[in-house]
Design an enzyme around this catalytic site. Sequence first.
Site, PDB file in Angstrom:
ATOM      1  N   TYR A  16      -0.133 -76.606 -17.482  1.00  0.00           N
ATOM      2  CA  TYR A  16       1.245 -76.320 -17.907  1.00  0.00           C
ATOM      3  C   TYR A  16       2.219 -77.456 -17.580  1.00  0.00           C
ATOM      4  O   TYR A  16       3.242 -77.240 -16.935  1.00  0.00           O
ATOM      5  CB  TYR A  16       1.740 -75.012 -17.261  1.00  0.00           C
ATOM      6  CG  TYR A  16       0.794 -73.865 -17.449  1.00  0.00           C
ATOM      7  CD1 TYR A  16       0.665 -73.254 -18.699  1.00  0.00           C
ATOM      8  CD2 TYR A  16      -0.011 -73.426 -16.407  1.00  0.00           C
ATOM      9  CE1 TYR A  16      -0.231 -72.224 -18.889  1.00  0.00           C
ATOM     10  CE2 TYR A  16      -0.924 -72.393 -16.598  1.00  0.00           C
ATOM     11  CZ  TYR A  16      -1.017 -71.799 -17.841  1.00  0.00           C
ATOM     12  OH  TYR A  16      -1.900 -70.783 -18.012  1.00  0.00           O
ATOM     13  N   TYR A 143      -1.142 -60.736 -18.022  1.00  0.00           N
ATOM     14  CA  TYR A 143      -1.723 -62.076 -18.212  1.00  0.00           C
ATOM     15  C   TYR A 143      -3.249 -61.956 -18.223  1.00  0.00           C
ATOM     16  O   TYR A 143      -3.828 -61.337 -17.334  1.00  0.00           O
ATOM     17  CB  TYR A 143      -1.286 -63.041 -17.098  1.00  0.00           C
ATOM     18  CG  TYR A 143      -1.963 -64.388 -17.259  1.00  0.00           C
ATOM     19  CD1 TYR A 143      -1.497 -65.299 -18.197  1.00  0.00           C
ATOM     20  CD2 TYR A 143      -3.106 -64.713 -16.527  1.00  0.00           C
ATOM     21  CE1 TYR A 143      -2.142 -66.517 -18.396  1.00  0.00           C
ATOM     22  CE2 TYR A 143      -3.751 -65.926 -16.712  1.00  0.00           C
ATOM     23  CZ  TYR A 143      -3.266 -66.826 -17.641  1.00  0.00           C
ATOM     24  OH  TYR A 143      -3.915 -68.015 -17.846  1.00  0.00           O
ATOM     25  N   ASP A 244      -9.128 -56.000 -16.289  1.00  0.00           N
ATOM     26  CA  ASP A 244      -9.214 -57.435 -16.008  1.00  0.00           C
ATOM     27  C   ASP A 244      -8.990 -57.629 -14.508  1.00  0.00           C
ATOM     28  O   ASP A 244      -7.853 -57.668 -14.037  1.00  0.00           O
ATOM     29  CB  ASP A 244      -8.169 -58.187 -16.838  1.00  0.00           C
ATOM     30  CG  ASP A 244      -8.199 -59.689 -16.580  1.00  0.00           C
ATOM     31  OD1 ASP A 244      -8.916 -60.118 -15.654  1.00  0.00           O
ATOM     32  OD2 ASP A 244      -7.496 -60.418 -17.303  1.00  0.00           O
ATOM     33  N   LYS A 273     -12.444 -65.996 -11.018  1.00  0.00           N
ATOM     34  CA  LYS A 273     -11.748 -66.595  -9.867  1.00  0.00           C
ATOM     35  C   LYS A 273     -12.548 -66.592  -8.557  1.00  0.00           C
ATOM     36  O   LYS A 273     -13.223 -67.559  -8.274  1.00  0.00           O
ATOM     37  CB  LYS A 273     -10.368 -65.970  -9.714  1.00  0.00           C
ATOM     38  CG  LYS A 273      -9.447 -66.402 -10.853  1.00  0.00           C
ATOM     39  CD  LYS A 273      -7.985 -66.177 -10.577  1.00  0.00           C
ATOM     40  CE  LYS A 273      -7.116 -66.972 -11.532  1.00  0.00           C
ATOM     41  NZ  LYS A 273      -6.507 -66.174 -12.602  1.00  0.00           N
TER      42      LYS A 273
HETATM   43  C1  LIG Z   1      -6.585 -66.393 -14.074  1.00  0.00           C
HETATM   44  C2  LIG Z   1      -6.757 -65.177 -14.873  1.00  0.00           C
HETATM   45  C3  LIG Z   1      -7.483 -65.200 -16.076  1.00  0.00           C
HETATM   46  C4  LIG Z   1      -8.033 -66.468 -16.678  1.00  0.00           C
HETATM   47  O1  LIG Z   1      -9.000 -67.061 -15.882  1.00  0.00           O
HETATM   48  P1  LIG Z   1      -9.371 -68.613 -16.103  1.00  0.00           P
HETATM   49  O2  LIG Z   1     -10.536 -68.829 -15.181  1.00  0.00           O
HETATM   50  O3  LIG Z   1      -8.139 -69.383 -15.713  1.00  0.00           O
HETATM   51  O4  LIG Z   1      -9.714 -68.793 -17.523  1.00  0.00           O
HETATM   52  C5  LIG Z   1      -7.660 -63.997 -16.755  1.00  0.00           C
HETATM   53  N1  LIG Z   1      -7.147 -62.850 -16.278  1.00  0.00           N
HETATM   54  C6  LIG Z   1      -6.443 -62.791 -15.128  1.00  0.00           C
HETATM   55  C7  LIG Z   1      -5.931 -61.474 -14.638  1.00  0.00           C
HETATM   56  C8  LIG Z   1      -6.222 -63.951 -14.394  1.00  0.00           C
HETATM   57  O5  LIG Z   1      -5.494 -63.901 -13.270  1.00  0.00           O
END
Ligand SMILES: *Cc1c(COP(=O)(O)O)cnc(C)c1O
Length: 423
Positions: A16, A143, A244, A273
């Site tokens: 970004y 997100y 997610d 992550k």
């Molecule tokens: C960081 C994140 C993503 C994307 O993961 P990347 O490894 O950066 O592609 C998707 N969903 C959530 C909730 C996130 O915090």
Amino acid sequence: MNSDMAFDRAHIWHPYTSMTHPQPCYEVESASGVELRLKDGRILVDGMSSWWAAVHGYNHPLLNEAIQSQLKKMAHVMFGGITHAPAISLCRELLDLVPSPLECVFLSDSGSVSVEVALKMALQYWRGKGTERKRFLTLARGYHGDTFGAMSVCDPVNSMHSLYQGYLPLNHFAKAPESRFGEAWNENDVESLEKAFKEHGHETAAVILEPIVQGAGGMRIYHPEYLRKVRSLCDEYNVLMIADEVATGFGRTGKMFACEHAGITPDIMCLGKALTGGYMTLAATVSTRKVAEGISNGSAKCFMHGPTFMANPLACSVAHASLKILKQGEWKEQVKNIEKILFEKLSPLKFLPSVKDVRVLGAIGVVEMHEPVDLPTVQEMFVNDGVWIRPFGKLIYVMPPYIIKEEELLKVTHAINIVVSAL
Ligand SMILES: *Cc1c(COP(=O)(O)O)cnc(C)c1O
């Protein structure tokens, strides 16, 4: 500026940022435990876990050992028509941790891709049943990543949908929950969601949302009852539920998975992550057998996705080692202590005129300002105070490695106090 830094500014994109007006960068030479060592010799206590990932800290002997011993066998081999012990041991360990009946694992490269995979699974599931369901329902302020499918379910304002108008799939958005975690539940919170189900339930393949903590969209921490309502509406309208947990998974909120705060299980869960303890990029999309069979019995007869580096053995072996450390259970006490200190030391900031709100859950602490902070200035203040904290917008937030010691965490909260008081 030395020539490496000049090269970096002139030729390398950072997250970004602009290529014409790049933000300042700090060169890190090495990292160990909870400390980042800068090129100029300064040592910073890490408050970010490298964006939720490095839960066990850096340069961890067991994680290093896992990669090193795997490296002697093979760094990578294709996953098409081949399988290997690192993938099998990782998936065994993973399925032991996730709530049942999640039991089929798709490994991929990153959190965003795990979301793409989940969306594709939902679409293929309904296609397999001969039903037209082509939309997703999600929440404002969410997100889910930066690839196009993921972006189409991110908050339209935050993720600047306007930049990609005409190209992004159109999905439905319900209002974000307002009832806060640990406070009273307000039944009106689900009105917008119920309305969306009534109007669009029949064409909705899945609801996708971040359980309990809306991360990059605003670090909002909401009431578990909302999640239970989502689950029961999904059941009522026969819509799949995708959780997610890319950010919240693996203990960050005080539970192994944030869904556990509400006692619900989604049909599909996205993980990333912290999956490898922050060592390598790897993600997983875990579904129920019902979803997996629905896809496999469809006209395609298979799931149409297969990354080149799927189930990379180095990544799988370090993820397996990371899960084994989590399984020992120390993280529970560690996260509880972090929560206690963050709460004690950050809550008083609420009373400063520049501060709008303070929120803490598990090993996550958020100070929301009234105004966006000037990133380069604030970043430099934190570095000068010996900590690594990367604010965004109005948010100064931390999610330190679980292994952080009390005096190190106090250094982090002290720096936040100093900086926030100066704003
Ligand atoms: C960081 C994140 C993503 C994307 O993961 P990347 O490894 O950066 O592609 C998707 N969903 C959530 C909730 C996130 O915090």
